[in-house]
Design a protein around this motif. Structure first.
Motif, PDB file in Angstrom:
ATOM      1  N   ASP A  95       0.825  -1.211   0.000  1.00  0.00           N
ATOM      2  CA  ASP A  95       0.000   0.000   0.000  1.00  0.00           C
ATOM      3  C   ASP A  95       0.859   1.260   0.000  1.00  0.00           C
ATOM      4  OD1 ASP A  95      -2.344  -1.430  -0.073  1.00  0.00           O
ATOM      5  OD2 ASP A  95      -2.612  -1.442   2.112  1.00  0.00           O
ATOM      6  N   ASN A  96       1.990   1.242   0.720  1.00  0.00           N
ATOM      7  CA  ASN A  96       2.907   2.379   0.694  1.00  0.00           C
ATOM      8  C   ASN A  96       3.435   2.618  -0.715  1.00  0.00           C
ATOM      9  OD1 ASN A  96       3.964   3.940   3.250  1.00  0.00           O
ATOM     10  ND2 ASN A  96       3.481   1.872   3.978  1.00  0.00           N
ATOM     11  N   LEU A  97       3.789   1.547  -1.392  1.00  0.00           N
ATOM     12  CA  LEU A  97       4.323   1.671  -2.746  1.00  0.00           C
ATOM     13  C   LEU A  97       3.281   2.198  -3.723  1.00  0.00           C
ATOM     14  CD1 LEU A  97       6.394  -1.646  -3.050  1.00  0.00           C
ATOM     15  CD2 LEU A  97       7.285   0.657  -2.717  1.00  0.00           C
ATOM     16  N   SER A  98       2.045   1.771  -3.554  1.00  0.00           N
ATOM     17  CA  SER A  98       1.011   2.097  -4.546  1.00  0.00           C
ATOM     18  C   SER A  98       0.234   3.371  -4.229  1.00  0.00           C
ATOM     19  CB  SER A  98       0.021   0.928  -4.655  1.00  0.00           C
ATOM     20  OG  SER A  98      -0.661   0.726  -3.419  1.00  0.00           O
ATOM     21  N   PHE A  99       0.434   3.935  -3.046  1.00  0.00           N
ATOM     22  CA  PHE A  99      -0.419   5.030  -2.589  1.00  0.00           C
ATOM     23  C   PHE A  99      -0.421   6.217  -3.558  1.00  0.00           C
ATOM     24  CE2 PHE A  99      -1.129   8.894   0.012  1.00  0.00           C
ATOM     25  CZ  PHE A  99      -2.417   8.617   0.437  1.00  0.00           C
ATOM     26  N   GLY A 100       0.755   6.642  -3.987  1.00  0.00           N
ATOM     27  CA  GLY A 100       0.831   7.789  -4.891  1.00  0.00           C
ATOM     28  C   GLY A 100       0.150   7.539  -6.218  1.00  0.00           C
ATOM     29  N   ARG A 102      -2.374   5.435  -6.704  1.00  0.00           N
ATOM     30  CA  ARG A 102      -3.824   5.394  -6.477  1.00  0.00           C
ATOM     31  C   ARG A 102      -4.406   6.811  -6.389  1.00  0.00           C
ATOM     32  NH1 ARG A 102      -4.670   3.253  -1.584  1.00  0.00           N
ATOM     33  NH2 ARG A 102      -2.556   2.580  -1.060  1.00  0.00           N
ATOM     34  N   LEU A 103      -3.646   7.720  -5.766  1.00  0.00           N
ATOM     35  CA  LEU A 103      -4.092   9.122  -5.690  1.00  0.00           C
ATOM     36  C   LEU A 103      -4.236   9.724  -7.077  1.00  0.00           C
ATOM     37  CD1 LEU A 103      -2.184  10.820  -2.719  1.00  0.00           C
ATOM     38  CD2 LEU A 103      -4.621  10.281  -2.870  1.00  0.00           C
ATOM     39  N   ARG A 104      -3.385   9.301  -8.004  1.00  0.00           N
ATOM     40  CA  ARG A 104      -3.402   9.862  -9.357  1.00  0.00           C
ATOM     41  C   ARG A 104      -4.392   9.142 -10.271  1.00  0.00           C
ATOM     42  NH1 ARG A 104       1.341  10.813  -7.104  1.00  0.00           N
ATOM     43  NH2 ARG A 104       2.504  12.691  -7.640  1.00  0.00           N
ATOM     44  N   GLY A 105      -5.074   8.148  -9.716  1.00  0.00           N
ATOM     45  CA  GLY A 105      -6.089   7.460 -10.503  1.00  0.00           C
ATOM     46  C   GLY A 105      -5.537   6.510 -11.539  1.00  0.00           C
ATOM     47  N   VAL A 106      -4.322   6.013 -11.326  1.00  0.00           N
ATOM     48  CA  VAL A 106      -3.726   5.061 -12.269  1.00  0.00           C
ATOM     49  C   VAL A 106      -4.507   3.749 -12.215  1.00  0.00           C
ATOM     50  CG1 VAL A 106      -1.608   3.771 -12.835  1.00  0.00           C
ATOM     51  CG2 VAL A 106      -1.458   6.138 -12.014  1.00  0.00           C
ATOM     52  N   ASP A 107      -4.620   3.098 -13.357  1.00  0.00           N
ATOM     53  CA  ASP A 107      -5.353   1.839 -13.464  1.00  0.00           C
ATOM     54  C   ASP A 107      -4.809   0.806 -12.475  1.00  0.00           C
ATOM     55  OD1 ASP A 107      -7.159  -0.037 -15.154  1.00  0.00           O
ATOM     56  OD2 ASP A 107      -5.211  -1.059 -15.100  1.00  0.00           O
TER      57      ASP A 107
END
Length: 369
Positions: A95-100, A102-107
């Motif tokens: 989740d730490n790795l993906s958080f940024g 996810r904020l940007r709406g990446v698939d």
């Protein structure tokens, strides 16, 4: 990827303190640049202005040719890694790795692929389900780097990212960062006060003091040709020996010890003949045999102490009849000398550096000696 250009950058705080003064630096696309200097020199402030975390008082900052002074940090497309890792403690590594992203709406599918790729690259694939409290310092640092890498930004900004690691981990992480840069080719600006990091990692070193840039160059260029006594005394460990002396037409005097000048140096330093100077002698340019260097002069050094480091021994000693400063000499690992013992070393005169005693700036040496 992108170039970064700082043009006459200043940073003034409301109390009038000038943290950064007239900094100009061009960082090429894909270059690995080190900002090096002691605490309070302005290097972290400079990095934070590039990131947009500090406002710029005056001057222009450009990333990829576009002016960034008033652009929000989130829109600069740069990633910063802090000294304290700044991980979210309630989130897993994944989740730490993906958080940024996810904020940007990446698939979501693309996020999973990027996280898996970066985790594999950094060797943290088995840690994805853990939380930061369950990780070692080195593992947390890898996660912090991974969080920056997964975004695929134009540039990475690293603010003393290795300073909280132990010596062994620092060494391995230096290697990992070098390998990552070679693999990704992304622009990296790395802030540190560690001379070893600067010498081993950077393609160029930018040395700062009191908010200004003192010297910029390739590591060995800066090491061998320091612009002034600050750089000479700061870079490397042990640093260059700096001794007060007096220059004459054909020699330099250190107390009652005379160092004859090679003809090329004598001609180059002629304008300072008869003046007080600062003499720079690198610790590795002393030898126990006269034939170890083409231009050598014997110097008697009385041992004060020895530092046995394993692969080498550092001798701390005094030049005969010269009490102003101690001399550090880099010796082989089997060298031994008791305090008070006098040893004759042979100094390589071709490596002699001379600095103006008033300005502290180096006198220009000829290209060939």
């Amino acid at each position: 990827m992108a170039s970064i250009s700082l043009n006459n950058i200043h940073k003034f705080y409301p109390n009038g303190y000038a943290a950064v003064r007239d900094v100009s630096l061009d960082i090429m696309d894909g270059e690995f640049v080190i900002l090096l200097g002691p605490s309070g020199c302005g290097k972290s402030t400079t990095l934070r202005m590039i990131a947009g975390l500090e406002t710029i008082s005056s001057g222009d900052l450009r990333i990829g040719g576009a002016r960034m002074n008033d652009i929000d940090p989130a829109d600069r497309d740069v990633a910063i890694v802090f000294q304290n890792y700044a991980l979210y403690p309630h989130m897993t590594v994944a989740d730490n790795l993906s958080f940024g992203l996810r904020l940007r709406g990446v698939d979501r599918g693309l996020i999973g692929k990027r996280v898996a790729t970066i985790a594999g690259m950094l060797g943290i694939g088995e840690l994805l389900a853990r939380k930061p409290a369950q990780l070692s310092g080195g593992q947390r640092q890898r996660v912090a780097l991974g969080r920056a890498l997964v975004r695929e930004p134009k540039a990475f900004l690293l603010d003393e990212p290795l300073s909280n690691l132990d010596a062994k981990l620092r060494t391995s992480m230096r290697t990992e960062l070098i390998k990552l840069h070679r693999t990704l080719g992304t622009t990296i600006v790395h802030v540190t006060h560690d001379q070893v990091e600067a010498m081993t990692m950077g393609e160029r070193i930018c040395i700062m003091k009191d908010g200004v840039i003192v010297q910029v160059g390739a590591p060995m260029e800066v090491y061998r040709n320091p612009v002034n006594t600050f750089v000479a005394g700061f870079l490397a460990s042990p640093p260059m020996n700096l001794l007060r002396g007096r220059l004459s037409a054909k020699s330099v005097l250190l107390g009652d010890t005379k160092l004859p000048l090679p003809q090329a140096l004598s001609a180059a330093f002629a304008s300072h003949s008869g003046l007080d100077v600062i003499v720079g002698l690198r610790p590795e340019d002393f030898h126990l045999k006269a034939d170890a260097a083409p231009m050598s002069v014997p110097l008697d050094i009385a041992t004060v102490a020895t530092e046995v480091l394993g692969p080498e021994v550092i001798l701390v000693g005094n030049l005969r009849n010269y009490d102003e400063a101690e001399i550090h000499i880099r010796c082989s690992r089997d060298f031994r000398s008791d305090p008070g013992t006098t040893t004759t070393f042979y100094y390589d005169l071709s490596q002699l550096q001379i600095f103006d005693a008033e300005t502290t700036y180096a006198l220009k040496r000829p290209l060939k000696i």
